[in-house]
Design a protein around this motif. Sequence first.
Motif, PDB file in Angstrom:
ATOM      1  N   GLU A 128       0.903  -1.111   0.146  1.00 28.55           N
ATOM      2  CA  GLU A 128       0.019  -0.014  -0.066  1.00 28.55           C
ATOM      3  C   GLU A 128       0.805   1.459  -0.015  1.00 28.55           C
ATOM      4  OE1 GLU A 128      -3.667   0.233   2.520  1.00 28.55           O
ATOM      5  OE2 GLU A 128      -2.828  -1.568   3.344  1.00 28.55           O
ATOM      6  N   THR A 132       0.173   4.304  -3.082  1.00 31.54           N
ATOM      7  CA  THR A 132      -0.825   4.861  -2.597  1.00 31.54           C
ATOM      8  C   THR A 132      -0.074   6.493  -2.343  1.00 31.54           C
ATOM      9  OG1 THR A 132      -0.659   4.582  -0.237  1.00 31.54           O
ATOM     10  CG2 THR A 132      -2.110   3.350  -1.685  1.00 31.54           C
ATOM     11  N   ASP A 135      -3.265   8.732   0.807  1.00 32.99           N
ATOM     12  CA  ASP A 135      -3.713   7.853   1.715  1.00 32.99           C
ATOM     13  C   ASP A 135      -2.954   7.369   3.015  1.00 32.99           C
ATOM     14  OD1 ASP A 135      -6.273   7.819   0.409  1.00 32.99           O
ATOM     15  OD2 ASP A 135      -5.506   5.918  -0.717  1.00 32.99           O
ATOM     16  N   VAL A 137      -1.265   4.979   5.454  1.00 30.58           N
ATOM     17  CA  VAL A 137      -1.024   3.810   5.574  1.00 30.58           C
ATOM     18  C   VAL A 137      -0.468   3.439   6.855  1.00 30.58           C
ATOM     19  CG1 VAL A 137       0.323   1.897   4.771  1.00 30.58           C
ATOM     20  CG2 VAL A 137      -0.593   3.399   3.335  1.00 30.58           C
ATOM     21  N   LEU A 152       2.098   8.706   4.970  1.00 33.87           N
ATOM     22  CA  LEU A 152       1.226   9.304   4.018  1.00 33.87           C
ATOM     23  C   LEU A 152       2.185  10.028   3.094  1.00 33.87           C
ATOM     24  CD1 LEU A 152      -1.917  11.411   4.377  1.00 33.87           C
ATOM     25  CD2 LEU A 152       0.021  12.542   3.209  1.00 33.87           C
ATOM     26  N   ASP A 210      -7.982   9.711  10.872  1.00 33.70           N
ATOM     27  CA  ASP A 210      -8.808  10.451  10.007  1.00 33.70           C
ATOM     28  C   ASP A 210      -8.543  11.879   9.638  1.00 33.70           C
ATOM     29  OD1 ASP A 210      -9.775   7.798   9.307  1.00 33.70           O
ATOM     30  OD2 ASP A 210     -11.482   8.231  10.248  1.00 33.70           O
ATOM     31  N   GLU A 213      -5.237  12.754   8.006  1.00 36.14           N
ATOM     32  CA  GLU A 213      -5.355  12.456   6.637  1.00 36.14           C
ATOM     33  C   GLU A 213      -6.250  13.537   5.533  1.00 36.14           C
ATOM     34  OE1 GLU A 213      -5.892   8.126   4.466  1.00 36.14           O
ATOM     35  OE2 GLU A 213      -7.996   9.051   5.588  1.00 36.14           O
ATOM     36  N   GLU A 220      -8.362  14.273  -1.819  1.00 36.81           N
ATOM     37  CA  GLU A 220      -8.522  12.787  -1.920  1.00 36.81           C
ATOM     38  C   GLU A 220      -9.712  12.415  -1.139  1.00 36.81           C
ATOM     39  OE1 GLU A 220      -5.715  14.429  -2.016  1.00 36.81           O
ATOM     40  OE2 GLU A 220      -5.017  13.958  -3.954  1.00 36.81           O
ATOM     41  N   HIS A 221     -10.200  13.136  -0.056  1.00 34.88           N
ATOM     42  CA  HIS A 221     -10.904  12.449   1.038  1.00 34.88           C
ATOM     43  C   HIS A 221     -12.219  13.303   1.280  1.00 34.88           C
ATOM     44  CE1 HIS A 221      -7.875   9.677   1.741  1.00 34.88           C
ATOM     45  NE2 HIS A 221      -7.097  10.530   1.569  1.00 34.88           N
TER      46      HIS A 221
END
Length: 222
Positions: A128, A132, A135, A137, A152, A210, A213, A220-221
Amino acid sequence: MRVAIAGAGAVGRSIARELIQNGHEVLLIDKEPDSIKPERVPDAEWLLADSCELSSLEEARLDRCDVVIAATGDDKVNLVTSLLAKTEFGVPRTVARVNHPNNEWLFSEAWGVDVNVSTPRIMSALVEEAVTVGDLVRLFTFRRGNANLVELTLPADSPYVGQPTGLIPFPDNCALVSILRDGQVYVPDVEQPVESGDELLFVCPEDREDELEMLLAPEEHR
C-alpha cells in the motif's frame, strides 16, 4: 541488552545475528535438537528447552532478560512464551511473531504481548505504501503507547506543499518523526518545508488518523 529468542529456526537465527551485530547478548531457545546449531550463530548462547515450560524458562534465567522474542512458527507457542515471560518473570518487553493472520487479535497485552509482528500485515502495508498517494497507511502498532506508526505520501494538491512543518496544524498527539525524500531521510524541524511526493512518517493515535489524513490530503478524501 540481553535478549532471549524462542525459536531457533531461520527467523530466530536471523534476528539473533542482527542483534549480536548491534552489540546485544542473545540466548536462542528451541525444543527441537535438530534446530540447535551453534555453528550457525556462534556468538549466541544456545539452550535446548521448551519455551512453554516454566522450568525451562527458569533455566534460561528469563528474569535477567530485557526483551523476549517469541519467533517460533507456532502461534500457540509464541503466545504462551510471551505470557510466561511477562507474568512469571517480569520481562520488560515482549515481541511475538504472528504466523496466521486470523490469530492476530490474540496477540495483545492480555497475553503478555507488547509488540506483535505480523508478516502478512507488514507486507500488505508495504505494498500500500508503495502505490498510494494521499492515503494514510498504517505500518506498525505500538501496543503499550496506544499509537501507530503511519505513512502518508503528500499529494501535489495538498494545501501544505511548500509550508514549513512548524506552521502545519497537526492534530493533537500526532508527531512527525521523519521525512523521506529522494532516497534521503530527513529529521524534521519547524523551519523545514514539506514537498509534493514526500513520504511523511508519523506516530499518531488511531482516533486521530482520519483527521491527519483530511488535513494533509483534503481533495482525496472529500
